[in-house]
Enzyme design. Structure first.
Site, short mmCIF file in Angstrom:
data_model
loop_
_atom_site.label_atom_id
_atom_site.label_comp_id
_atom_site.label_asym_id
_atom_site.label_seq_id
_atom_site.Cartn_x
_atom_site.Cartn_y
_atom_site.Cartn_z
CD GLN A 90 -2.77 -1.37 0.22
OE1 GLN A 90 -3.33 -0.40 -0.27
NE2 GLN A 90 -3.00 -2.60 -0.21
N GLY A 91 0.46 2.29 -0.71
CA GLY A 91 1.21 3.54 -0.71
C GLY A 91 2.24 3.63 -1.81
CB CYS A 92 3.90 1.18 -3.88
SG CYS A 92 5.31 1.09 -4.97
CB THR A 93 3.04 5.76 -7.44
OG1 THR A 93 4.42 5.55 -7.66
CG2 THR A 93 2.82 6.90 -6.47
CB SER A 94 4.87 0.99 -9.26
OG SER A 94 5.60 2.07 -9.76
#
Length: 151
Positions: A53-57
């Site tokens: 969670q929180g990763c743009t990819s």
């Protein structure tokens, strides 16, 4: 992985490899190359439960825990972005193959300072990177607690 495809065995080796490279363009190529050497990740493991969670990819990480009296935790990870795969590979070389207690004892701020990551990773990448670290630490806490209860 080093140039012969062997696993990086220590944070010191990783730092040494980074220091050998003159500039960040070379370091990014090295990080991407590390990501290319990650083992295949099953499509079934690319689930919402394993997503960072929180990763743009799109990025996923799973823990595999040995059945030893003092369980060793190994991590597998993948991403749809080359640089993120490489950054995950760096994290795996830092954390994988350790007990939950050892993982929680890693001074990751010191490691990232030694690698000069904080100054070189974009704020969006940094958020995802720190989310991956927190996921690894949460999995380590979960498994460290199970080892304590069993022991």
């Amino acid at each position: 992985m080093d140039s012969e495809g062997m696993a990086i065995t220590s944070v010191d080796e990783l730092v040494e490899n980074f220091e050998f490279l003159d500039d960040w363009e070379d370091r990014y190529r090295y990080i991407i190359d590390l990501g290319r050497k990650l083992p295949e990740f099953d499509e079934a493991d690319k689930s919402e439960q394993n997503r960072i969670q929180g990763c743009t990819s799109q990025a996923w990480i799973i823990a595999e825990v040995s059945s030893d009296p003092k369980p060793i935790i190994s991590f597998r990870a993948d991403s749809d972005a080359h640089i993120v795969r490489g950054l995950l590979s760096v994290l795996l070389s830092i954390y994988s193959g350790r007990t939950g207690e050892e993982i929680l004892a890693v001074d990751i701020k010191d490691v990232l300072r030694r690698l000069d990551f904080e100054a070189q990773i974009s704020p969006n990448r940094a958020n995802g990177f720190h989310s991956a670290i927190e996921r690894i630490r949460a999995l380590a806490r979960l498994n460290a607690g199970a080892a304590t209860e069993a022991g």
